[in-house]
Design a protein around this motif. Structure first.
Motif, PDB file in Angstrom:
ATOM      1  N   LYS A 121      26.837  34.691  42.131  1.00 38.12           N
ATOM      2  CA  LYS A 121      26.628  33.408  41.441  1.00 38.12           C
ATOM      3  C   LYS A 121      27.128  32.250  42.296  1.00 38.12           C
ATOM      4  O   LYS A 121      28.085  32.390  43.052  1.00 38.12           O
ATOM      5  CB  LYS A 121      27.393  33.378  40.114  1.00 38.12           C
ATOM      6  N   GLN A 167      28.614  27.556  39.044  1.00 37.14           N
ATOM      7  CA  GLN A 167      28.375  28.300  37.805  1.00 37.14           C
ATOM      8  C   GLN A 167      29.642  29.035  37.375  1.00 37.14           C
ATOM      9  O   GLN A 167      29.990  29.064  36.195  1.00 37.14           O
ATOM     10  CB  GLN A 167      27.216  29.294  37.997  1.00 37.14           C
ATOM     11  N   LYS A 187      32.088  26.774  35.659  1.00 30.96           N
ATOM     12  CA  LYS A 187      31.718  26.533  34.259  1.00 30.96           C
ATOM     13  C   LYS A 187      32.113  27.713  33.373  1.00 30.96           C
ATOM     14  O   LYS A 187      32.582  27.531  32.259  1.00 30.96           O
ATOM     15  CB  LYS A 187      30.218  26.277  34.139  1.00 30.96           C
ATOM     16  N   GLU A 188      31.926  28.932  33.891  1.00 29.27           N
ATOM     17  CA  GLU A 188      32.210  30.135  33.115  1.00 29.27           C
ATOM     18  C   GLU A 188      33.710  30.395  32.951  1.00 29.27           C
ATOM     19  O   GLU A 188      34.120  31.136  32.064  1.00 29.27           O
ATOM     20  CB  GLU A 188      31.550  31.354  33.772  1.00 29.27           C
ATOM     21  N   GLY A 214      35.377  29.929  29.532  1.00 26.35           N
ATOM     22  CA  GLY A 214      35.140  30.942  28.501  1.00 26.35           C
ATOM     23  C   GLY A 214      36.010  32.170  28.718  1.00 26.35           C
ATOM     24  O   GLY A 214      37.023  32.134  29.403  1.00 26.35           O
ATOM     25  N   ALA A 239      34.893  35.055  30.088  1.00 26.01           N
ATOM     26  CA  ALA A 239      34.281  35.952  31.075  1.00 26.01           C
ATOM     27  C   ALA A 239      35.268  36.563  32.065  1.00 26.01           C
ATOM     28  O   ALA A 239      35.179  37.739  32.382  1.00 26.01           O
ATOM     29  CB  ALA A 239      33.178  35.208  31.829  1.00 26.01           C
ATOM     30  N   TYR A 240      36.216  35.782  32.552  1.00 22.72           N
ATOM     31  CA  TYR A 240      37.103  36.263  33.612  1.00 22.72           C
ATOM     32  C   TYR A 240      38.561  36.375  33.172  1.00 22.72           C
ATOM     33  O   TYR A 240      39.442  36.558  34.011  1.00 22.72           O
ATOM     34  CB  TYR A 240      37.000  35.334  34.823  1.00 22.72           C
TER      35      TYR A 240
END
Length: 172
Positions: free
Chosen positions: A141, A145, A148-149, A152, A154-155
């Motif tokens: 990615k 991007q 931005k993630e 959230g 995600a990581y």
């Protein structure tokens, strides 16, 4: 309180030899110092770094010391991680490699003290931004991007893992 600063060159994770033996002249236990240096630099052995300067700040009265490895810049660690010598000549347009988010977090962990971030998430963001400037994608990615993630979930698992390691070491 008299402090002395001694600089030595070591192979990350494999400190020893004459450079370490000279520390006995300051009243230090060379084996103990080598163990501390190895503990602080072992992770860098994964990046193919052969010589690393380590600064030892020694209190000559109490024989206490502080180990301060002189770490390579973030960009150099990123390039070593993808096996390249130079970065992109057109940041954001030319891709020279891909790196896992786990490796990005590891570099933030290595550089933690130097990044001077309020928290580990902000340190990771600095490394993600550096990925873009040298032309590296993260898990396929664009780094924009990934930034931005990061807000959230995600990581969060990877971030918590490295935060816990920093806490255990008393660095966070």
């Amino acid at each position: 309180m008299v402090k002395r600063v001694v600089k030595i060159t070591v192979t990350p994770g494999k400190a020893g030899g004459p450079a370490i033996q000279q520390l006995s002249q300051y009243g230090l236990d060379p084996a103990k110092v080598a163990d501390e240096i190895n503990k602080r630099t072992r992770i860098l052995s994964n990046y193919g770094i052969n010589n690393l300067f380590v600064e030892l700040e020694i209190d000559e009265e109490s024989k206490r010391y502080v180990v301060k490895p002189e770490l390579p810049p973030i960009g150099d660690l990123l390039l070593k991680a993808v096996g390249k010598d130079t970065g992109s000549h057109q940041a954001g347009k030319e891709i020279i490699g891909n790196i896992s988010f786990e490796k990005v977090a590891e570099i933030a962990y290595i550089k933690w003290e130097e990044l001077r971030s309020r928290d580990f998430l902000n340190a990771v963001k600095q490394v993600v931004s550096a990925c873009r400037s040298v032309g590296i994608t993260i898990d396929g990615k664009d780094p924009k991007q990934v930034l931005k993630e990061l807000s959230g979930e995600a990581y969060q698992g990877v971030i918590r893992k490295f935060e816990d390691m920093l806490r255990q070491e008393g660095r966070l």
